[in-house]
Scaffold this motif. Structure first.
Motif, short mmCIF file in Angstrom:
data_model
loop_
_atom_site.label_atom_id
_atom_site.label_comp_id
_atom_site.label_asym_id
_atom_site.label_seq_id
_atom_site.Cartn_x
_atom_site.Cartn_y
_atom_site.Cartn_z
N ARG A 1 51.27 70.93 47.65
CA ARG A 1 52.26 71.71 46.89
C ARG A 1 52.21 73.20 47.19
O ARG A 1 53.11 73.93 46.83
N ALA A 2 51.17 73.64 47.84
CA ALA A 2 51.05 75.04 48.24
C ALA A 2 51.57 75.25 49.66
O ALA A 2 51.61 76.37 50.15
N ARG A 3 52.00 74.20 50.33
CA ARG A 3 52.40 74.27 51.74
C ARG A 3 53.52 75.27 51.98
O ARG A 3 53.52 75.98 52.99
N THR A 4 54.51 75.35 51.09
CA THR A 4 55.60 76.31 51.31
C THR A 4 55.09 77.75 51.33
O THR A 4 55.60 78.57 52.07
N LEU A 5 54.06 78.02 50.53
CA LEU A 5 53.49 79.37 50.52
C LEU A 5 52.69 79.62 51.80
O LEU A 5 52.73 80.72 52.35
N VAL B 1 45.84 81.09 48.26
CA VAL B 1 46.25 80.23 47.16
C VAL B 1 45.35 79.00 47.07
O VAL B 1 44.76 78.56 48.05
N LEU B 2 45.27 78.46 45.85
CA LEU B 2 44.53 77.24 45.58
C LEU B 2 45.33 76.45 44.56
O LEU B 2 45.77 77.00 43.54
N ASN B 3 45.56 75.20 44.85
CA ASN B 3 46.30 74.35 43.94
C ASN B 3 45.59 73.00 43.86
O ASN B 3 45.00 72.54 44.84
N ILE C 1 45.60 80.92 41.73
CA ILE C 1 45.32 79.53 41.39
C ILE C 1 46.50 79.00 40.60
O ILE C 1 46.87 79.56 39.57
N GLY C 2 47.10 77.93 41.09
CA GLY C 2 48.25 77.34 40.42
C GLY C 2 49.54 77.78 41.07
O GLY C 2 49.99 78.91 40.88
N THR C 3 50.14 76.91 41.87
CA THR C 3 51.35 77.28 42.61
C THR C 3 52.51 76.38 42.24
O THR C 3 53.32 75.99 43.08
N GLY C 4 52.61 76.06 40.97
CA GLY C 4 53.68 75.19 40.47
C GLY C 4 54.90 75.97 40.02
O GLY C 4 55.26 76.99 40.62
N ARG C 5 55.51 75.53 38.94
CA ARG C 5 56.77 76.13 38.47
C ARG C 5 56.67 77.62 38.18
O ARG C 5 57.61 78.36 38.43
N MET C 6 55.57 78.06 37.64
CA MET C 6 55.41 79.48 37.34
C MET C 6 54.75 80.22 38.50
O MET C 6 55.19 81.31 38.87
N GLY C 7 53.73 79.64 39.09
CA GLY C 7 52.97 80.33 40.14
C GLY C 7 53.72 80.51 41.44
O GLY C 7 53.58 81.52 42.11
N SER D 1 44.50 85.58 40.10
CA SER D 1 45.42 85.21 39.02
C SER D 1 45.38 83.70 38.84
O SER D 1 45.23 82.96 39.81
N TYR D 2 45.54 83.28 37.60
CA TYR D 2 45.52 81.84 37.30
C TYR D 2 46.74 81.53 36.45
O TYR D 2 46.99 82.19 35.45
N THR D 3 47.52 80.53 36.87
CA THR D 3 48.65 80.08 36.06
C THR D 3 48.51 78.60 35.80
O THR D 3 48.05 77.84 36.65
N HIS D 4 48.90 78.20 34.60
CA HIS D 4 48.79 76.81 34.21
C HIS D 4 49.84 76.51 33.15
O HIS D 4 49.90 77.20 32.13
N LEU D 5 50.67 75.55 33.40
CA LEU D 5 51.65 75.10 32.41
C LEU D 5 51.30 73.66 32.05
O LEU D 5 50.86 72.89 32.89
#
Length: 75
Positions: A44-48, A37-39, A15-21, A70-74
């Motif tokens: 924004r998850a399209r490249t993955l 993945v889930l965003n 969860i979270g596919t931004g700068r860190m994910g 896993s969960y990432t959030h900035l």
């Protein structure tokens, strides 16, 4: 370069596919992990997804497909 799925790696939900994910997910895909993945913004998850990840429709879908999440959030 995408590798074939490694059957010894559990299916991972992310969860979270931004700068860190994003880079974390790319490394997992490079190792051959099965990744869902889930965003908040699905585009924004399209490249993955293009690199081999699956896009979950919602949180319940992600959890169903994954052994670990896993969960990432900035901010």
């Amino acid at each position: 370069q995408m590798s074939l799925p490694d059957e010894s790696l559990p299916p991972i939900g992310f969860i979270g596919t931004g700068r860190m994910g994003l880079p974390m997910c790319r490394r997992r895909l490079a190792r051959g992990a099965t990744l869902t993945v889930l965003n908040r913004t699905p585009d924004r998850a399209r490249t993955l997804v293009d690199a081999g990840a699956s896009l979950a429709r919602n949180l319940a879908d992600l959890v169903r497909r994954s052994t670990a999440v896993s969960y990432t959030h900035l901010t």
